[in-house]
Design a protein around this motif. Sequence first.
Motif, mmCIF file in Angstrom:
data_model
loop_
_atom_site.group_PDB
_atom_site.id
_atom_site.type_symbol
_atom_site.label_atom_id
_atom_site.label_comp_id
_atom_site.label_asym_id
_atom_site.label_seq_id
_atom_site.Cartn_x
_atom_site.Cartn_y
_atom_site.Cartn_z
ATOM 1 N N LEU A 61 -11.156 -43.964 50.516
ATOM 2 C CA LEU A 61 -11.787 -42.789 50.117
ATOM 3 C C LEU A 61 -11.177 -42.337 48.791
ATOM 4 N N SER A 62 -9.686 -42.642 48.762
ATOM 5 C CA SER A 62 -9.132 -42.365 47.516
ATOM 6 C C SER A 62 -9.744 -42.989 46.165
ATOM 7 N N ARG A 63 -10.064 -44.249 46.337
ATOM 8 C CA ARG A 63 -10.894 -45.103 45.270
ATOM 9 C C ARG A 63 -12.064 -44.429 44.870
ATOM 10 N N GLN A 64 -12.902 -44.029 45.972
ATOM 11 C CA GLN A 64 -14.008 -43.727 45.711
ATOM 12 C C GLN A 64 -14.147 -42.278 44.817
ATOM 13 N N LEU A 65 -13.110 -41.567 45.367
ATOM 14 C CA LEU A 65 -12.821 -40.241 44.629
ATOM 15 C C LEU A 65 -12.221 -40.264 43.361
ATOM 16 N N LYS A 66 -11.965 -41.697 43.077
ATOM 17 C CA LYS A 66 -10.998 -41.785 41.785
ATOM 18 C C LYS A 66 -9.842 -40.957 41.540
ATOM 19 N N THR A 67 -9.108 -40.985 42.480
ATOM 20 C CA THR A 67 -7.838 -40.103 42.670
ATOM 21 C C THR A 67 -6.676 -40.806 43.262
ATOM 22 N N PRO A 68 -5.600 -40.840 43.055
ATOM 23 C CA PRO A 68 -4.224 -41.592 43.706
ATOM 24 C C PRO A 68 -4.403 -41.135 45.005
ATOM 25 N N VAL B 24 -16.428 -33.821 58.543
ATOM 26 C CA VAL B 24 -16.812 -35.177 59.291
ATOM 27 C C VAL B 24 -18.112 -35.650 58.496
ATOM 28 N N ASP B 25 -19.008 -34.814 57.986
ATOM 29 C CA ASP B 25 -20.023 -35.562 57.259
ATOM 30 C C ASP B 25 -19.619 -36.205 56.006
ATOM 31 N N CYS B 26 -18.741 -35.683 55.273
ATOM 32 C CA CYS B 26 -18.260 -36.387 54.131
ATOM 33 C C CYS B 26 -17.638 -37.777 54.277
ATOM 34 N N LEU B 27 -16.847 -38.022 55.564
ATOM 35 C CA LEU B 27 -16.123 -39.185 56.036
ATOM 36 C C LEU B 27 -17.306 -40.064 56.296
ATOM 37 N N VAL B 28 -18.068 -39.487 56.963
ATOM 38 C CA VAL B 28 -19.389 -40.339 57.414
ATOM 39 C C VAL B 28 -20.107 -40.976 56.242
ATOM 40 N N TYR B 29 -20.309 -40.065 55.287
ATOM 41 C CA TYR B 29 -21.036 -40.431 53.924
ATOM 42 C C TYR B 29 -20.214 -41.473 53.048
ATOM 43 N N HIS B 30 -18.893 -41.488 52.965
ATOM 44 C CA HIS B 30 -18.013 -42.353 52.335
ATOM 45 C C HIS B 30 -17.684 -43.718 53.173
ATOM 46 N N GLY B 31 -18.245 -43.742 54.223
ATOM 47 C CA GLY B 31 -18.026 -44.897 55.060
ATOM 48 C C GLY B 31 -16.504 -44.920 55.935
ATOM 49 N N CYS B 32 -15.850 -43.669 56.089
ATOM 50 C CA CYS B 32 -14.542 -43.970 56.450
ATOM 51 C C CYS B 32 -14.684 -43.834 58.153
#
Length: 133
Positions: free
Chosen positions: A68-75, A109-117
């Motif tokens: 998720l941090s890689r997808q959001l481009k943040t450490p 929860v929707d955000c986590l599902v969207y990002h495949g977490c």
Amino acid sequence: MENYVSRCVQHTRLIMCTDEDQPIVEEIYVGFDSNSNLVFELIHTDYEDSDRCSAGLIIVPHGYACKLSRQLKTPLENLPNKIHYYLEEWGEIINATFDDARNCFGEIVDCLVYHGCRYRIVRRYPRRGRCCI
């Protein structure tokens, strides 16, 4: 009720809180636990009946938190701050209701599902010593 996330680590951010002048308050926090899992916590505090206090946790395993941090481009260590930034509109609601808190939790929860977490949801009842997964 004790905050599970802040008890475990320093990188904790309050996302939102319902109206604190009411006898029942809900708060949502984000942070990391001692195993570096990303944790979202919805704390339900009933000041009139402490047996009804509980917490709902979304626990994202460390590997998926890294994804998720890689997808959001943040450490990774800045991930709670980035999530807080994306969800800050929820924290700006004046006299937020329980529906607002639950809708915010649903958006997480929707955000986590969207990002495949992958994640698991745990419900804790600390006064009764029970935990439901």
